[in-house]
Structure formats: structure tokens, C-alpha cells
Motif scaffolding. Structure first.
Motif, PDB file in Angstrom:
ATOM      1  N   ILE A 180     -36.361  30.255  51.719  1.00 12.21           N
ATOM      2  CA  ILE A 180     -34.999  29.782  51.991  1.00 12.21           C
ATOM      3  C   ILE A 180     -34.062  30.403  50.951  1.00 12.21           C
ATOM      4  O   ILE A 180     -34.244  30.192  49.750  1.00 12.21           O
ATOM      5  N   ASP A 217     -38.517  16.121  59.613  1.00 10.39           N
ATOM      6  CA  ASP A 217     -37.244  16.845  59.566  1.00 10.39           C
ATOM      7  C   ASP A 217     -36.614  16.894  58.175  1.00 10.39           C
ATOM      8  O   ASP A 217     -35.468  17.306  58.028  1.00 10.39           O
ATOM      9  N   SER A 254     -29.922  33.006  58.959  1.00 10.48           N
ATOM     10  CA  SER A 254     -31.131  32.473  58.352  1.00 10.48           C
ATOM     11  C   SER A 254     -30.975  30.955  58.270  1.00 10.48           C
ATOM     12  O   SER A 254     -30.084  30.386  58.882  1.00 10.48           O
ATOM     13  N   SER A 255     -31.832  30.329  57.520  1.00  6.24           N
ATOM     14  CA  SER A 255     -31.715  28.895  57.296  1.00  6.24           C
ATOM     15  C   SER A 255     -31.270  28.639  55.872  1.00  6.24           C
ATOM     16  O   SER A 255     -31.465  29.462  54.986  1.00  6.24           O
ATOM     17  N   ARG A 256     -30.666  27.501  55.685  1.00  6.95           N
ATOM     18  CA  ARG A 256     -30.400  27.007  54.343  1.00  6.95           C
ATOM     19  C   ARG A 256     -30.812  25.552  54.337  1.00  6.95           C
ATOM     20  O   ARG A 256     -30.993  24.948  55.385  1.00  6.95           O
ATOM     21  N   TRP A 257     -30.989  25.015  53.165  1.00  6.57           N
ATOM     22  CA  TRP A 257     -31.332  23.606  53.060  1.00  6.57           C
ATOM     23  C   TRP A 257     -30.197  22.881  52.377  1.00  6.57           C
ATOM     24  O   TRP A 257     -29.589  23.389  51.433  1.00  6.57           O
ATOM     25  N   PRO A 279     -33.354  20.957  56.376  1.00  3.27           N
ATOM     26  CA  PRO A 279     -33.107  22.323  56.825  1.00  3.27           C
ATOM     27  C   PRO A 279     -31.997  22.374  57.873  1.00  3.27           C
ATOM     28  O   PRO A 279     -31.915  21.494  58.730  1.00  3.27           O
ATOM     29  N   VAL A 280     -31.136  23.383  57.772  1.00  3.69           N
ATOM     30  CA  VAL A 280     -30.105  23.632  58.779  1.00  3.69           C
ATOM     31  C   VAL A 280     -30.007  25.141  59.009  1.00  3.69           C
ATOM     32  O   VAL A 280     -30.080  25.925  58.070  1.00  3.69           O
ATOM     33  N   PRO A 281     -29.859  25.551  60.258  1.00  4.65           N
ATOM     34  CA  PRO A 281     -29.671  26.978  60.515  1.00  4.65           C
ATOM     35  C   PRO A 281     -28.271  27.418  60.102  1.00  4.65           C
ATOM     36  O   PRO A 281     -27.320  26.635  60.158  1.00  4.65           O
ATOM     37  N   SER A 282     -28.152  28.658  59.693  1.00  4.13           N
ATOM     38  CA  SER A 282     -26.860  29.225  59.321  1.00  4.13           C
ATOM     39  C   SER A 282     -26.592  30.456  60.173  1.00  4.13           C
ATOM     40  O   SER A 282     -27.243  31.490  59.999  1.00  4.13           O
ATOM     41  N   THR A 283     -25.652  30.327  61.073  1.00  3.01           N
ATOM     42  CA  THR A 283     -25.302  31.457  61.931  1.00  3.01           C
ATOM     43  C   THR A 283     -24.683  32.585  61.122  1.00  3.01           C
ATOM     44  O   THR A 283     -24.942  33.762  61.382  1.00  3.01           O
TER      45      THR A 283
END
Length: 153
Positions: A112, A47, A76-79, A68-72
Motif C-alpha cells: 500500500i 474489511d 491503486s489502493s490507500r488505507w 482499505p479504499v481504492p484510489s482512482t
């Protein structure tokens, strides 16, 4: 010359003193066993992305850890570059900048679009380095923390 490698289970012994040093920098008690358990869990769960900075002698002098975390909002995702640390005697030799650039390249390679980080308000040295490497301070959002009773570690 500083080189950057991805950390794996095989480099765990090199990583633990860095993680423990990072925790002590943030006024946490030394806990190498806890650091080992935490980092083993990261590798086992997959993770996080962990980068190691190595000096000319291939000794680990710094690390960075990205989650990593999702961005609503961006769909998309961002780190989050959650952890960045260089041993005090290795500072001002380019390890921190090399870790930041390696994080950028790793994010680019994974598609990313955005990296985030937090640092202490009074950490002027780190802030100057981030700014010099193109990071921009987020003026739109404040960070809030809530301690959930019974879940304090």
C-alpha cells in the motif's frame, strides 16, 4: 515496552473498552454492546485491519483501525487510519507512536503506497506526533460531511 499485535475475535474483550473509550473521547455516549457488534462485523467481514498496543503485562492499552479504499487518482489502493486511541493512563509511553509505525509497516507489507488519517482541528498533541513521524498535512483537499436523513445511527 509496548508491543503491537493484530486484533482478532479472540482479543475482542480487550478491544471493546478501547473502542468505547475512543467513542467517548469524540463525545459519543458509552455503548460497549454497540462497539462489540461493530467490531464483530469488522472481523466477520474482514474489511478492516485492527492493531492492538499491549503493555509489559500484555494488557491492551491502545488500538488502531485501518480501512482499505481504492484510489482512482493513483490507480491503486490507500488505507485510511480511521481510528487511533490510547487509554489516558497509558499515554506518553510510546503506544501511539508504536501503533502508527505498525500501521506503516503493515501497509508496506501489503504494498500500500499511502496512508491517510484525519484528526480534530484542535488536537495539537496528535498533530505534533503525526508530524514527528513523517506524516504531512494535506493542504490540497478539505473534508466535507453530509448527513443522509433517515440513515443516522
Amino acid at each position: 515496552m509496548i508491543s503491537i499485535v493484530r486484533a482478532t475475535h479472540e482479543r475482542l474483550d480487550d478491544l471493546i473498552p478501547l473502542v468505547d473509550g475512543y467513542r467517548r473521547f469524540y463525545r459519543q455516549p458509552s455503548d460497549p454492546d454497540g462497539a462489540r457488534r461493530f467490531m464483530e462485523a469488522r472481523f466477520d467481514k474482514g474489511d478492516a485491519y485492527v492493531l492492538l498496543a499491549l503493555d509489559d503485562d500484555r494488557q491492551a492499552v491502545g488500538f488502531g483501525q485501518l480501512f482499505p479504499v481504492p484510489s482512482t487518482t493513483s490507480l491503486s489502493s490507500r488505507w485510511i487510519l480511521n481510528d487511533l486511541f490510547v487509554m489516558p493512563d497509558a499515554r506518553r509511553q510510546g503506544a501511539g507512536s508504536a501503533l502508527l509505525e505498525a500501521a506503516r509497516e503493515l501497509a508496506r507489507a501489503h504494498g500500500i503506497p499511502q496512508l491517510m488519517l484525519r484528526t480534530q482541528v484542535e488536537n495539537a498533541t496528535a498533530k505534533a506526533r503525526y508530524h514527528a513521524l513523517g506524516w504531512q498535512r494535506d493542504e490540497a483537499f478539505d473534508t466535507y460531511l453530509l448527513t443522509v436523513e433517515g440513515n443516522v445511527s
